[in-house]
Write a protein that holds these residues in place. Structure first.
Motif, short mmCIF file in Angstrom:
data_model
loop_
_atom_site.label_atom_id
_atom_site.label_comp_id
_atom_site.label_asym_id
_atom_site.label_seq_id
_atom_site.Cartn_x
_atom_site.Cartn_y
_atom_site.Cartn_z
N ASP A 39 1.07 -1.45 -0.10
CA ASP A 39 -0.20 -0.09 0.13
C ASP A 39 0.83 0.72 0.07
OD1 ASP A 39 0.67 0.24 2.77
OD2 ASP A 39 -1.03 0.06 3.46
N ILE A 85 -10.61 -3.91 3.56
CA ILE A 85 -10.10 -4.54 2.27
C ILE A 85 -9.56 -5.54 1.58
CG2 ILE A 85 -7.48 -3.74 2.78
CD1 ILE A 85 -8.37 -3.27 -0.73
N GLU A 138 -2.40 2.67 -3.56
CA GLU A 138 -3.69 2.14 -2.26
C GLU A 138 -3.27 2.98 -1.45
OE1 GLU A 138 -6.39 1.18 -1.72
OE2 GLU A 138 -6.04 -0.15 -2.93
N ALA A 151 -3.61 -2.57 3.61
CA ALA A 151 -3.93 -3.20 2.49
C ALA A 151 -2.59 -3.84 1.48
CB ALA A 151 -4.82 -2.31 1.75
#
Length: 144
Positions: free
Chosen positions: A28, A84, A123, A128
């Motif tokens: 992420d 997520i 992201e 994530a």
């Protein structure tokens, strides 16, 4: 010309050099890729701007190119369930083994020589980071 959805040359090269049990990190926007890189990991930066390119888009492309047998995520705080992770599980399906690891153990796993590719995304969703383990390509006649 390639017919596949995945056409990024550096990602294709890293996946081509990988094999069964190799690890691929979809990082992420907050993950420090440079400081947590294993000795065999190729870093590919797709983090153009916050939110671009997101981790689900990267996962969709990877799933067209390699089989995934396991996934590992960082264990979130007890009072937070990252949405997520549920989206990842839906995309990967029920046959992929799941593990959650404490933050520092997760970082240590990523720094392993088995990690061959780290994809930095834009992201923005919390927790994530997704570490994938590549499976085997089964022949049509095999049923294991």
């Amino acid at each position: 010309m390639l017919k596949s959805i995945l056409i990024h040359p550096e990602i294709l090269a890293a996946l081509g050099a990988s094999g069964h049990f190799s690890q691929v990190l979809i990082a992420d926007g907050n993950f420090p890729v440079a400081g947590n890189r294993g000795p065999n990991a190729k870093i590919v930066h797709l983090n153009l701007a916050p939110g671009m390119i997101d981790s689900l888009t990267v996962l969709d492309a990877l799933l067209t190119a390699v089989p995934v047998q396991a996934a590992t995520v960082m264990e979130p705080p007890a009072d937070y369930a990252p949405p997520i992770i549920e989206l990842y599980a839906e995309k990967l399906g029920p046959n992929v083994a799941w593990t959650q690891m404490e933050r520092w153990a997760f970082y240590e796993k990523i720094a392993s020589p088995r990690t061959t590719l780290m994809i930095a995304t834009g992201e923005q969703r919390r927790f994530a980071n997704l570490l994938l383990e590549i499976g085997v390509v089964k022949l049509a006649a095999e049923s294991f």
